[in-house]
Design a protein around this motif. Structure first.
Motif, PDB file in Angstrom:
ATOM      1  N   ALA A   1      59.116 -37.378  33.920  1.00  0.00           N
ATOM      2  CA  ALA A   1      59.060 -38.734  33.375  1.00  0.00           C
ATOM      3  C   ALA A   1      59.480 -38.659  31.916  1.00  0.00           C
ATOM      4  O   ALA A   1      59.397 -37.590  31.292  1.00  0.00           O
ATOM      5  N   ASP A   2      59.956 -39.786  31.399  1.00  0.00           N
ATOM      6  CA  ASP A   2      60.313 -39.797  29.981  1.00  0.00           C
ATOM      7  C   ASP A   2      59.811 -41.075  29.327  1.00  0.00           C
ATOM      8  O   ASP A   2      59.525 -42.068  30.002  1.00  0.00           O
ATOM      9  N   THR A   3      59.674 -41.018  28.015  1.00  0.00           N
ATOM     10  CA  THR A   3      59.165 -42.177  27.281  1.00  0.00           C
ATOM     11  C   THR A   3      59.676 -42.152  25.843  1.00  0.00           C
ATOM     12  O   THR A   3      60.109 -41.100  25.352  1.00  0.00           O
ATOM     13  N   TYR A   4      59.656 -43.310  25.196  1.00  0.00           N
ATOM     14  CA  TYR A   4      60.016 -43.393  23.779  1.00  0.00           C
ATOM     15  C   TYR A   4      58.923 -44.146  23.051  1.00  0.00           C
ATOM     16  O   TYR A   4      58.552 -45.252  23.437  1.00  0.00           O
ATOM     17  N   ILE A   5      58.372 -43.517  22.031  1.00  0.00           N
ATOM     18  CA  ILE A   5      57.364 -44.175  21.193  1.00  0.00           C
ATOM     19  C   ILE A   5      58.032 -44.516  19.867  1.00  0.00           C
ATOM     20  O   ILE A   5      58.566 -43.636  19.192  1.00  0.00           O
TER      21      ILE A   5
ATOM     22  N   ALA B   1      60.941 -39.342  21.360  1.00  0.00           N
ATOM     23  CA  ALA B   1      61.375 -39.414  22.760  1.00  0.00           C
ATOM     24  C   ALA B   1      60.961 -38.122  23.434  1.00  0.00           C
ATOM     25  O   ALA B   1      61.034 -37.043  22.824  1.00  0.00           O
ATOM     26  N   LEU B   2      60.478 -38.239  24.660  1.00  0.00           N
ATOM     27  CA  LEU B   2      59.985 -37.053  25.340  1.00  0.00           C
ATOM     28  C   LEU B   2      60.312 -37.132  26.821  1.00  0.00           C
ATOM     29  O   LEU B   2      60.184 -38.202  27.422  1.00  0.00           O
ATOM     30  N   ARG B   3      60.798 -36.028  27.393  1.00  0.00           N
ATOM     31  CA  ARG B   3      60.906 -35.927  28.847  1.00  0.00           C
ATOM     32  C   ARG B   3      60.089 -34.721  29.295  1.00  0.00           C
ATOM     33  O   ARG B   3      60.241 -33.631  28.766  1.00  0.00           O
TER      34      ARG B   3
END
Ligand SMILES: Cc1cc2nc3c(=O)[nH]c(=O)nc-3n(C[C@@H](O)[C@@H](O)[C@H](O)COP(=O)(O)OP(=O)(O)OC[C@H]3O[C@@H](n4cnc5c(N)ncnc54)[C@H](O)[C@@H]3O)c2cc1C
Ligand code: FES
Ligand code: FES
Lengths: 159, 290
Positions: free
Chosen positions: B178-182, B198-200
């Motif tokens: 999963a990935d996300t951007y804070i 950003a992290l995957r």
């Protein structure tokens, strides 16, 4: 010296030709050359949404859009938004007291017309997100959001 | 203002021909949301403006295991694309936070990356996908470069004067990931990032240990960067508080923080570890819920 250059675009359903200079913004062209002053000038940098118009149906900041890039395209300004949906949005904003000084109102009506044409029944979160690029110093937004929810409700009741 | 040629182009061949002819005298303008200001304020001297926003063949998203995004795809289309939301959530989130919808409807991914601003929101999410950028020129045809190599320094890329960026290639995301951007900002909209993370994350079969994590940070150096030291520390580990703290320290060590109008250096240093830990837990929750 920059020489003026003609641009032809459909403005509110009518083909118009006007002259612009260099990278003149669509907002300046609409206001000063076509005398469509309903498109308001706030920040001139894309932050406030007072200048919102529809370009091929999509809301854009006319103040940062190069007028020459509008060649051959369809622009709708507040003056042209006379359809049933836009009229209902305007009426609802009046009824909920979503207008105080009124400076932001044309931009907000254009933005909301763009939203409601595309999304049948936006919820409050989406309405607020869609309005994040429209600054209103007076109302605090609550009445404007209520107005949209009223229009959505009317639409649901009518169908 | 001096005379300036303006060409609104509709085909790649025409664009590449003009780029070859004008060389460094030309400035490409896509949505123009940055470029118009840069030219009008004299920060960029353009003898010719090449308006490329109408090159319809380079606007749009195609899926192919991974994804190909035309360089002229606008932010709103990225933010609302269901496949991008499902597979590359960090990118959709970042695109949906670049100015108001009115700006997002014209601002393009190509302009965001090629402008190479230190606070460009799409760069960190693209870095964690291991994205590549494709460029075309009349003289040399097309080439594809890893984004990490393309971005040389603040406002400086590896683009040659006769090249136009045409597409971004995102490889298939690893399974179970999963990935996300804070984006840390003072208001919930209409702000450049103070810090962006950003992290995957990919977990192993047990669902307990980290198989691979990719971390990219914006606002903590002259350009967004991949925090490779932290990535290595976490690979194969369980994400215990201790391991996360060690990774966090590695990110901070790699960072340089500055005071500016948006936030102080010390605020940035304090908020980055929290944003990182939050990104990690969001990705774990997404994987667990999937
Ligand atoms: C109100 C407002 C708010 C904003 N908020 C944010 C934000 O929160 N986060 C953020 O990241 N950005 C923000 N921006 C910056 C925004 O301009 C960029 O993010 C945008 O993506 C640039 O895209 P564009 O198509 O308008 O590029 P342009 O302005 O047309 O071009 C930008 C640069 O890229 C080059 N370029 C463009 N396309 C290509 C191409 N295909 N190949 C080679 N070079 C190319 C141009 O020559 C120029 O140097 C904001 C801008 C405004 C006006
Ligand atoms: S005048 Fe265009 S956004 Fe403010
Ligand atoms: S009513 Fe005054 S700014 Fe909105």
């Amino acid at each position: 010296m920059q020489t003026p250059h003609p641009v032809t675009a459909t403005i509110n359903g009518r083909e118009e030709t006007f002259e612009v200079i260099g990278l003149e913004s669509l907002m300046d062209a609409l206001r000063n050359r076509l005398h469509l002053s309903g498109t308001k000038e706030g920040c001139r940098e894309g932050e406030c949404g007072a200048c919102t118009v529809l370009l091929d149906g999509k809301p854009i900041n006319a103040c940062i859009f190069i007028a020459r890039a509008a060649e051959g395209r369809e622009i709708e300004t507040i003056e042209g938004l006379q359809d049933d949906l836009s009229s209902r949005i305007k009426q609802a904003i009046v009824e909920t007291s979503g207008v105080q000084c009124g400076y932001c109102t044309p931009g907000i009506v254009v933005m909301l017309s763009g939203l409601l044409r595309r999304v049948e029944a936006p919820n409050e979160a989406l309405i607020r997100e869609a309005l994040s690029g429209n600054i209103c110093r007076c109302t605090g937004y609550a009445q404007i959001v209520d107005a949209v929810l009223d229009v959505v409700e009317q639409k649901a009741a009518a169908s | 203002m001096a005379h300036m040629d303006f060409h609104s182009l509709t085909s790649l061949d025409e664009t590449l021909e003009k780029l070859a002819a004008y060389g460094s005298d030309a400035t490409l303008v896509a949505g123009g949301t940055s470029a118009r200001y840069l030219i009008m304020s004299g920060q960029v001297e353009a003898k010719a403006v090449l308006h490329i926003e109408r090159l319809a063949e380079f606007a749009g998203i195609t899926l192919n295991g991974g994804a190909r995004l035309g360089a002229l795809t606008n932010m709103r289309d990225i933010a609302e694309d269901t496949a991008i939301i499902a597979r590359f959530a960090s990118l959709a989130t970042a695109a949906g936070k670049c100015g108001g919808w009115q700006t997002q409807s014209i601002a393009t991914i190509g302009g965001n990356v090629c402008g190479a601003s230190p606070s460009a929101d799409l760069i960190a999410p693209l870095l964690v996908q291991d994205a590549e950028i494709e460029l075309h020129s009349q003289a040399r045809g097309s080439r594809t470069v890893a984004l990490t190599d393309f971005l040389v320094a603040a406002y400086k890329t590896d683009r040659a004067a006769d090249e136009m960026a045409t597409a971004f290639h995102l490889p298939a995301q690893p399974g179970e990931s999963a990935d996300t951007y804070i984006k840390i900002q003072r208001r919930s909209a209409m702000e450049r990032p103070i810090i962006g993370v950003a992290l995957r994350l990919a977990l192993d079969e047990s669902g307990e240990n980290i198989r691979e994590v990719r971390i990219a940070v914006c606002g903590a150096g002259p350009m967004p960067f991949r925090a490779s030291e932290a990535e290595t520390l976490l690979a194969g580990q369980a994400p215990t508080d201790e391991a996360v703290r060690a990774a966090s320290d590695a990110i901070i060590k790699r960072s340089t923080f500055r005071d500016d109008a948006r936030a102080s250096a010390s605020y940035r240093a304090a908020v980055l570890p929290r944003a990182f830990a939050h990104a990690l837990s969001l990705c774990r929750a997404t994987i667990a819920g999937a």
